[in-house]
Design a protein around this motif. Structure first.
Motif, PDB file in Angstrom:
ATOM      1  N   UNK A 110      14.601  29.498 -46.242  1.00  9.78           N
ATOM      2  CA  UNK A 110      14.377  30.101 -45.267  1.00  9.78           C
ATOM      3  C   UNK A 110      14.691  32.344 -45.152  1.00  9.78           C
ATOM      4  N   UNK A 111      13.888  33.586 -45.786  1.00 17.83           N
ATOM      5  CA  UNK A 111      14.221  34.337 -46.191  1.00 17.83           C
ATOM      6  C   UNK A 111      14.347  34.969 -45.619  1.00 17.83           C
ATOM      7  N   UNK A 112      15.308  36.036 -44.899  1.00 19.85           N
ATOM      8  CA  UNK A 112      14.822  36.418 -43.390  1.00 19.85           C
ATOM      9  C   UNK A 112      14.920  38.164 -43.997  1.00 19.85           C
ATOM     10  N   UNK A 261      18.306  38.081 -36.615  1.00 17.54           N
ATOM     11  CA  UNK A 261      18.525  39.530 -36.664  1.00 17.54           C
ATOM     12  C   UNK A 261      17.581  40.175 -37.086  1.00 17.54           C
ATOM     13  N   UNK A 262      16.664  39.561 -37.815  1.00 19.00           N
ATOM     14  CA  UNK A 262      16.052  40.417 -39.112  1.00 19.00           C
ATOM     15  C   UNK A 262      14.857  40.223 -37.572  1.00 19.00           C
ATOM     16  N   UNK A 263      14.815  40.409 -36.404  1.00 16.40           N
ATOM     17  CA  UNK A 263      13.623  40.407 -35.348  1.00 16.40           C
ATOM     18  C   UNK A 263      12.403  39.745 -35.254  1.00 16.40           C
ATOM     19  N   UNK A 264      11.575  40.048 -35.989  1.00 14.09           N
ATOM     20  CA  UNK A 264      10.057  39.174 -35.743  1.00 14.09           C
ATOM     21  C   UNK A 264       9.564  38.212 -36.776  1.00 14.09           C
ATOM     22  N   UNK A 265       8.925  37.367 -36.270  1.00  6.71           N
ATOM     23  CA  UNK A 265       9.242  36.025 -36.101  1.00  6.71           C
ATOM     24  C   UNK A 265       7.496  35.902 -36.854  1.00  6.71           C
ATOM     25  N   UNK A 266       7.483  36.646 -36.457  1.00  9.47           N
ATOM     26  CA  UNK A 266       5.894  36.885 -37.458  1.00  9.47           C
ATOM     27  C   UNK A 266       5.890  37.294 -38.758  1.00  9.47           C
ATOM     28  N   UNK A 267       7.068  37.873 -39.309  1.00 10.29           N
ATOM     29  CA  UNK A 267       6.906  38.327 -40.114  1.00 10.29           C
ATOM     30  C   UNK A 267       8.001  37.112 -41.321  1.00 10.29           C
ATOM     31  N   UNK A 268       8.710  36.160 -40.645  1.00 13.47           N
ATOM     32  CA  UNK A 268       8.899  35.058 -41.486  1.00 13.47           C
ATOM     33  C   UNK A 268       8.553  33.938 -42.230  1.00 13.47           C
ATOM     34  N   UNK A 269       8.630  34.123 -43.624  1.00 10.17           N
ATOM     35  CA  UNK A 269       8.149  32.815 -44.578  1.00 10.17           C
ATOM     36  C   UNK A 269       9.237  31.251 -44.433  1.00 10.17           C
ATOM     37  N   UNK A 270       8.602  30.278 -44.647  1.00  7.09           N
ATOM     38  CA  UNK A 270      10.041  29.384 -44.381  1.00  7.09           C
ATOM     39  C   UNK A 270       9.671  29.006 -45.649  1.00  7.09           C
ATOM     40  N   UNK A 271      10.252  27.961 -46.703  1.00  8.13           N
ATOM     41  CA  UNK A 271       9.736  27.047 -47.633  1.00  8.13           C
ATOM     42  C   UNK A 271      11.066  24.907 -47.545  1.00  8.13           C
ATOM     43  N   UNK A 283       8.196  20.810 -55.899  1.00  5.76           N
ATOM     44  CA  UNK A 283       7.641  20.894 -55.310  1.00  5.76           C
ATOM     45  C   UNK A 283       7.516  21.170 -53.395  1.00  5.76           C
ATOM     46  N   UNK A 284       6.974  21.457 -53.140  1.00  2.04           N
ATOM     47  CA  UNK A 284       7.360  21.882 -51.540  1.00  2.04           C
ATOM     48  C   UNK A 284       5.532  22.501 -50.947  1.00  2.04           C
ATOM     49  N   UNK A 285       6.679  22.517 -49.673  1.00  2.00           N
ATOM     50  CA  UNK A 285       5.937  23.128 -48.223  1.00  2.00           C
ATOM     51  C   UNK A 285       6.023  23.847 -47.713  1.00  2.00           C
ATOM     52  N   UNK A 286       4.872  25.293 -47.722  1.00  2.28           N
ATOM     53  CA  UNK A 286       5.771  26.472 -47.070  1.00  2.28           C
ATOM     54  C   UNK A 286       4.876  26.344 -46.012  1.00  2.28           C
TER      55      UNK A 286
END
Ligand code: NAD
Length: 368
Positions: A110-112, A261-271, A283-286
């Motif tokens: 998870x990039x923050x 801390x990053x502040x905005x859920x709508x900006x945060x991606x995850x894999x 192989x991954x789910x994004x």
């Protein structure tokens, strides 16, 4: 010469899922023409909508599509309509967990990212986040105390005793550490490993194994933090971290702390990454870090950035299309810097203007 071809299972799901996925698909189409790669998109049902149409949150046809794909691009699932169903048949439990298990998705990345122009969305003191930050949380996802056996509540005389068992095999630590070090190689070459080696045997093995893996990556600087200290240091100096490597339980908590801390859920991606495909690819789910946001679903105002950045992670970690991934990340950053804000990140700051989902997608496309 024919273009390289990738098959993507697209599972948009419920709520804002289809709205933000539509924008991610537009970006993927543009990447396809700009970078001469072909993406075969296979859209399938998942979550609540799949329950409505097939009685299952994860229909066989969806699982079959995923098995025959190079990656899964996931939207979000769930909503009030399905909350009264038995827990195991609810959209999240019935779709996400089986997908993770089926594909052995052992690494959660998870990039923050706190963009320099969005630091006022962070709830912590302005001077601590000035200039923004970019921390990648690498969490072990299939081991540790969430899965160790025995896991039960026993009757001891007249009181009950709950037992959870924290178990890590050396091989499990090794493979997640490799993911973290590989990721660090493409970033600022720093890994901070989290454990509780002063109290837990697990922590000692974790630390020793991470040290061993680090010897294969001499360019990457490694340091260790006890989890309690890490929880404090992330708030005190988030800009100083690059890659955070943590076991399941600690990673669960710290990655949420970093998201806040990053502040905005709508900006945060995850894999969530599984089987290694070699060359640092998996192989991954994004998917976005947030959920289906029923409170704003259907209004066309959701922030599509997390879904678009999830697509970028897919290009990076499953397809090795680093240039394309960098181009998407930069387009999102430039769009935010130019003042485009969906409602969730709009603060009326001078030089910004409020846009809807499609307008945000349009702006990112034109910056790509
Ligand atoms: P949520 O993340 O859906 O929403 C929390 C808040 O963040 C809401 O105010 C929402 O409007 C906002 N938000 C989230 N994403 C946004 C975006 N892209 N743009 C703008 N605002 C955004 O969490 P919740 O309300 O706790 O859960 C709602 C439903 O989603 C529940 O059914 C839950 O089970 C499900 N859920 C699914 C996933 C998943 O699919 N991976 C993850 C978390 C929650």
């Amino acid at each position: 010469m024919s273009n390289k071809e990738y098959k993507i299972s697209v599972l948009s799901g419920d709520g804002i899922g289809p709205e933000v996925m539509a924008e991610a698909i537009r970006i993927i189409d543009k990447v396809s023409s700009d970078f001469n790669v072909d993406f075969i998109i296979d859209e399938q049902l998942v979550g609540g909508i799949a329950i409505d149409e097939t009685s299952s949150p994860l229909p066989d046809q969806t699982l079959n599509s995923c098995e025959h794909s190079d990656a899964i691009l996931f939207g979000s699932v769930g909503g009030p309509k399905w909350e009264s169903l038995p827990p195991d048949t609810q959209p999240e439990r019935g779709a996400l967990l089986p997908l993770r298990k089926h594909f052995g998705l052992f690494a959660n990345l998870r990039p923050s990212i706190c963009f320099p122009s969005l630091t006022n969305a962070s709830p912590i003191r302005a001077d601590l986040v000035e200039g923004g930050f970019d921390v990648l949380c690498v969490r072990e996802l299939t081991g540790g105390i969430y899965f160790g056996e025995p896991k039960e509540i026993q009757n001891h005389g007249d009181e009950r005793v709950a037992i959870d068992t924290m178990v890590y095999k050396e091989s499990e630590i090794e493979r997640i550490a490799c993911v973290a070090f590989e990721a660090a190689m493409g970033r600022n070459k720093r890994v901070t490993s989290i454990d509780k080696a002063n109290v837990l045997r697990n922590g000692i093995l974790w630390r020793e194994t991470v040290e061993k893996v680090s010897s294969k990556y001499p360019e990457v600087e490694l340091d260790h933090l006890y989890v309690d200290n890490a929880a404090m240091q992330l708030i005190r100096r988030p800009r100083e971290f690059d890659v955070l490597l943590a076991p399941n339980l600690f990673g669960d908590i710290l990655s949420d702390e970093m998201a806040m801390i990053a502040g905005s859920l709508g900006m945060l991606a995850s894999s969530s990454l599984g089987q290694s495909l070699g060359n640092g690819l998996y192989f991954g789910m994004y998917e976005p870090s947030g959920g289906s946001a029923p409170d704003i679903a259907g209004q066309g105002i959701a922030n599509p950035c997390a879904q678009i950045l999830s697509a970028s992670l897919m290009l990076r970690y499953s397809f090795g299309l680093t240039d394309a991934a960098n181009a998407i990340d930069l387009a999102v950053r430039n769009t935010i810097d130019a003042g485009y804000r969906t409602g969730d990140i709009f603060t009326n700051e001078e030089g910004t203007h409020r846009v809807n989902t499609t307008e945000m997608g349009d702006a990112i496309l034109s910056n790509l």
